[in-house]
Design a protein around this motif. Structure first.
Motif, PDB file in Angstrom:
ATOM      1  N   LEU A   1       6.583 -13.129   6.211  1.00  0.00           N
ATOM      2  CA  LEU A   1       6.661 -12.052   7.203  1.00  0.00           C
ATOM      3  C   LEU A   1       8.099 -11.603   7.486  1.00  0.00           C
ATOM      4  N   ALA A   2       9.054 -12.281   6.863  1.00  0.00           N
ATOM      5  CA  ALA A   2      10.461 -11.934   7.119  1.00  0.00           C
ATOM      6  C   ALA A   2      10.805 -10.570   6.517  1.00  0.00           C
ATOM      7  N   ARG A   3      11.825  -9.950   7.062  1.00  0.00           N
ATOM      8  CA  ARG A   3      12.214  -8.625   6.555  1.00  0.00           C
ATOM      9  C   ARG A   3      12.675  -8.719   5.103  1.00  0.00           C
ATOM     10  N   ARG A   4      13.476  -9.752   4.829  1.00  0.00           N
ATOM     11  CA  ARG A   4      13.917  -9.942   3.433  1.00  0.00           C
ATOM     12  C   ARG A   4      13.241 -11.193   2.891  1.00  0.00           C
ATOM     13  N   SER A   5      12.167 -10.972   2.211  1.00  0.00           N
ATOM     14  CA  SER A   5      11.396 -12.100   1.705  1.00  0.00           C
ATOM     15  C   SER A   5      11.533 -12.161   0.182  1.00  0.00           C
ATOM     16  N   PRO A   6      11.581 -13.328  -0.417  1.00  0.00           N
ATOM     17  CA  PRO A   6      11.539 -14.675   0.125  1.00  0.00           C
ATOM     18  C   PRO A   6      12.832 -15.050   0.852  1.00  0.00           C
ATOM     19  N   ASP A   7      12.682 -15.703   1.989  1.00  0.00           N
ATOM     20  CA  ASP A   7      13.825 -16.147   2.769  1.00  0.00           C
ATOM     21  C   ASP A   7      13.943 -17.666   2.602  1.00  0.00           C
TER      22      ASP A   7
END
Lengths: 373, 552
Positions: A305-311
């Protein structure tokens, strides 16, 4: 309480701890990234009474992770914990995040403690209940997504352990009041949600689907534009892609630029790919595999769900899964592999270790300088 | 009778798949892709030149490597085009026809290979069905693709090889010709075939040992056939091509690694004196990224603008099939599963050793095995539902069918609508119109100047207008080979055509000259009324070229 530890276990723990400390001290000498910054536990900020964790405690949580991996692993299979803990101690992924004071080191600690509590349920119910209850509450107050993840873990019983209904009720009751208070601070909740759930916030996404729809309509396929290039299908498609990226081998076993200062270091060394795959295929025979994989998928959620995924910082909470799987494979390596291949893999791991250290020491400052300009 | 009927059914099914596949590959393939790419016109004109004179554009007699625009093209594609150019003339359809035909004939050919490998007609039919509608195969079959032809050779070679190691001597020469022929057709095969051959020796050691003499004959034939290529690669022009595309030249690698290292102390100096270990781990990343979901299912084909989800090399509905297929193979439930894995793992090596992002053409070699794995997974998927989820089988089948229909419709839109609109510039859209205008009006001007630079966001694409002029004017190859061409600093000139950058501050005074350039070199604000003779737009709506002649 669990039985006291044996001499062998004691020496193993001391040895792993030494490796853990030495690896981190060694890295400190190269890195300018160590920032013992204070971090607050997220949701408690909403109550205008934040709990601040000083930066220096995070390496201590790292040690906690190390011991918990050792204990949990050894209860699953002989030597599993030992191998997994050594991997954790030496992993550049965990070293960096321990030393930079990532809140996800703390979250990993809590999650491991939670599973330790589940294991304890079989032997010491009272202690287990106390551990599970306290840890569950802390988890929810540390990361807002745990509000979704934890109930699924508890209620759906996907961990395979029978959790007393009393524990669930206690957790829910202890959450009600602070949660109610926190909802008074709606802006704060929204802010935290925005920080944690940024997957669809990318402007390019909506632009992309609008471009597709526009071009299709222009070409005279208006109905198809509505049916096929529907905004919800497109976003769903993007969500599936993001999940797949988070379970892609390349994310974990190849050099990543996103892992803070480790530009050319893989989160997991490529030499461990074969033991990982061996461990994974061996684990498929385990009767609890579905529950176990369901947990891993749930724990991917913060990164997905992070903005820059994969985090990779958020993915640290599933790193024990990788260490266990690699260790699971390593326990079988001697039986299933020729000495030549084992030697080859060892050489690859050693070379990658040396390469990572020298790269961080010699090229990372240069990169920081170039890309800053 | 029953057996006969089964065989007949398979045959009908194969014919139907071939016809559907042929339709998807041949229908309007001269119009979509929207224009001829740089490589296509270069291949096409060289084939025309060989047809008319027996020599390439530089006058070299029947070359085994075509220098072309300096990228040293492989010969097989050029020679395969000659018959269609002879019968249909030099045009987009005739030069794209051989690739499309080979692609269509690949459908039954792949079936034979799949049956030989798995000894299972069910898996083979499934994989062939997936091939007929494969976006990866359809995309490359609609324009000149040397890698597609090379793969067809590899498949023929493998069929012959598998027959040969059963002790059938007849297949020795076809096996050698096709496997070595694939190496003459595309660069990736030059690395793949030798490594894969070693893997085949290991995998089929028992059969090979039992037919030593036949295998020895195969090795000798292959070695003889490959000699000219080895010579050309080591000592000849092919060396340049290899050097141009190696991973070490990769821009990201150069950006991150290949700079002078910052030394904290001399202890690490000896360790950082070489970039080799970093290059190795960078290669590992490139290799693993060929199995990245974004490449496999979302944008691998690069048919849409960067950042927009388009088509991967496989359909999205194949995700569960691929996963289940791998699991089924790992459980050793499919014959020759080791061969399938070896093909994929070795097939990715050449692509991962080259520069730039994941390249669907360089990794095209693995296509047959991805189809086969997907097909195995498809049947495992049906079995799984039948055995474990029979209660919910109808809703699952219904939803999955919807997913398939949605995915196929989306693929249709990408091919039909978005690809021409978003990728026209990659295929040099507009160049044909400018050349045709120049040819129609050439008698009015003393000189025609083409600016090779173009691009929507900046003049960052350098084209080869001279090749388009030669192609569309069907310029006499003999005349082109023998006439004087003037090569200067950043310009080339032949006949009345000049290829150079336009500087309007100087060129605005050249009366009687036709200028063709992008809006970057011919800015409208600097042009007088009536000087613009034609504007050429891309399908996406952007202005690509201005055709201009200075007025007194």
């Amino acid at each position: 309480m669990a039985k006291s530890i044996s001499k062998v276990e004691f020496f193993q723990l001391v040895a792993i701890l030494s490796i853990f400390v030495l690896a981190r001290v060694f890295f400190i000498s190269f890195l300018n990234v160590v920032s013992f910054g204070d971090k607050s536990i997220l949701i408690l900020e909403l109550l205008n009474n934040p709990v601040i964790l000083p930066g220096w405690v995070f390496p201590l949580f790292g040690i906690g992770n190390l011991f918990l991996i050792y204990i949990i692993g050894n209860k699953l299979e002989k030597n599993l914990g030992l191998f997994a803990a050594i991997l954790y101690a030496l992993s550049s992924w965990s070293i960096y995040l321990d030393m930079s004071g990532s809140i996800f080191v703390f979250l990993t600690f809590l999650l491991l403690l939670f599973f330790f509590g589940l294991q304890l349920l079989e032997k010491d119910k009272l202690t287990a209940k106390v551990v599970i209850t306290i840890v569950s509450i802390l988890l929810i107050y540390t990361n807002i997504l745990m509000v979704i993840i934890l109930p699924i873990l508890l209620i759906c019983k996907i961990s395979g352990y029978k959790i007393d209904n009393k524990i669930i009720i206690t957790i829910i009751l202890s959450l009600l009041l602070p949660l109610f208070l926190s909802f008074n601070n709606f802006a704060g909740i929204k802010n935290i949600l925005n920080n944690n759930v940024g997957i669809f916030q990318e402007v390019g996404l909506i632009n992309g689907v609008n471009t597709l729809q526009g071009q299709t309509r222009e070409s005279g396929y208006g109905l198809l534009a509505r049916l096929v290039e529907n905004r919800y299908f497109y976003l769903g498609d993007f969500f599936v892609l993001t999940v797949l990226k988070n379970i892609s081998l390349g994310t974990y076993f190849s050099p990543q630029e996103k892992i803070l200062g480790f530009s050319f270091s893989a989160p997991l060394f490529i030499g461990f790919l074969v033991p990982f795959l061996m461990g994974l295929s061996k684990f498929f025979k385990n009767p609890n595999k579905l529950g176990f994989f369901a947990i891993v998928f749930l724990l991917l959620l913060p990164s997905v769900l992070a903005r820059r995924s994969p985090d990779l910082e958020k993915l640290l909470i599933i790193s024990p899964f990788f260490f266990f799987m690699i260790a699971y494979g390593l326990t079988d390596v001697r039986k299933k592999m020729s000495v030549v291949i084992i030697l080859f893999l060892v050489v690859i791991v050693v070379i990658q270790g040396v390469t990572t250290i020298t790269d961080i020491a010699t090229r990372e400052p240069q990169r920081a300088h170039i890309f800053k300009e | 009778m029953k057996n006969l009927l089964v065989r007949y059914q398979v045959f009908i099914f194969l014919v139907a798949l071939t016809l559907i596949g042929g339709l998807l590959r041949l229908y309007q393939n001269d119009k979509n892709p929207i224009s001829l790419s740089i490589d296509e016109v270069a291949f096409g004109y060289n084939a025309y030149s060989v047809l008319k004179t027996g020599r390439d554009e530089y006058g070299k007699f029947l070359p085994i490597t075509f220098k072309s625009v300096g990228d040293y093209k492989n010969p097989v594609v050029v020679y395969t085009m000659i018959p269609s150019i002879y019968f249909l003339g030099l045009n987009a359809f005739s030069i794209r026809l051989p690739t499309a035909l080979i692609a269509t004939l690949s459908i039954p050919l792949f079936y034979l290979l799949f049956v030989l490998i798995t000894r299972n007609k069910k898996y083979a039919i499934g994989a062939t069905l997936l091939l007929a509608i494969s976006p990866w195969h359809i995309y490359y079959s609609r324009y000149i693709s040397d890698h597609l032809i090379a793969l067809a050779f590899v498949v023929c070679g493998m069929i012959s090889f598998l027959k040969m190691i059963e002790g059938k001597k007849f297949w020795v020469i076809p096996a050698a010709i096709f496997l070595v022929g694939s190496m003459y057709t595309y660069h990736a095969e030059r690395l793949f075939i030798p490594i894969f051959s070693l893997a085949l020796i290991v995998l089929y050691f028992r059969q090979i040992n039992a037919n030593r003499k036949i295998f020895l004959l195969f090795v000798i034939s292959a070695c003889i056939l490959v000699l000219p290529l080895v010579y050309s690669t080591i000592f000849g022009p092919d060396k340049a091509r290899v050097q141009m595309t190696l991973i070490i030249k990769d821009i990201e690698f150069q950006r991150n690694v290949a700079f002078k290292t910052y030394s904290i102390n001399n202890t690490y100096q000896f360790l950082t004196s070489t970039n080799a270990p970093l290059l190795f781990f960078y290669w590992v990343r490139k290799y693993l990224y060929y199995i990245h979901p974004g490449f496999l299912f979302y944008s691998g084909l690069n048919m849409t603008t960067n950042g927009i989800l388009g088509l991967g090399i496989m359909y999205i509905f194949e995700i569960p099939w691929l996963i289940l297929g791998i699991i089924t193979l790992l459980k050793k439930k499919v014959l020759n599963y080791r061969l399938i894995f070896a093909w994929v793992l070795i097939g990715l090596i050449p692509a991962s050793l080259t520069l730039n992002e994941q390249h669907p053409s360089r990794s095209f070699l693995i296509l047959p095995m991805t189809l086969l794995i997907s097909s195995v997974g498809m049947f495992s998927f049906f079995n799984l539902i039948k055995k474990n989820l029979s209660k919910y089988s109808y809703p699952i089948y219904f939803l999955f069918t919807l997913l398939i229909i949605w995915n196929l419709l989306f693929a249709f839109l990408v091919f039909k609508v978005h690809f021409p609109k978003q990728k026209g510039e990659d295929f040099m859209e507009g160049t044909k119109e400018t050349v045709e205008y120049a040819l129609a009006n050439q008698d009015k001007y003393q000189e025609i100047v083409f600016d090779p630079r173009r691009g929507i966001y900046g003049p960052d694409i350098v084209s080869i207008p001279h090749m388009y002029i030669l192609f569309y004017s069907k310029y006499d190859p003999y005349k082109y080979q023998t006439e004087e061409k003037i090569h200067g600093n950043n310009f080339t000139s032949f006949d009345k055509y000049t290829i150079r950058e336009i500087d309007w501050r100087v060129d605005r005074n050249k009366k009687g000259t036709l200028f063709i350039g992008s809006p970057w070199s011919l800015q409208e604000k600097n042009l007088k009324e009536g000087e613009i003779l034609k504007r050429v737009y891309l399908s996406g709506g952007d202005l690509a070229f201005l055709i201009v002649s200075p007025k007194p």
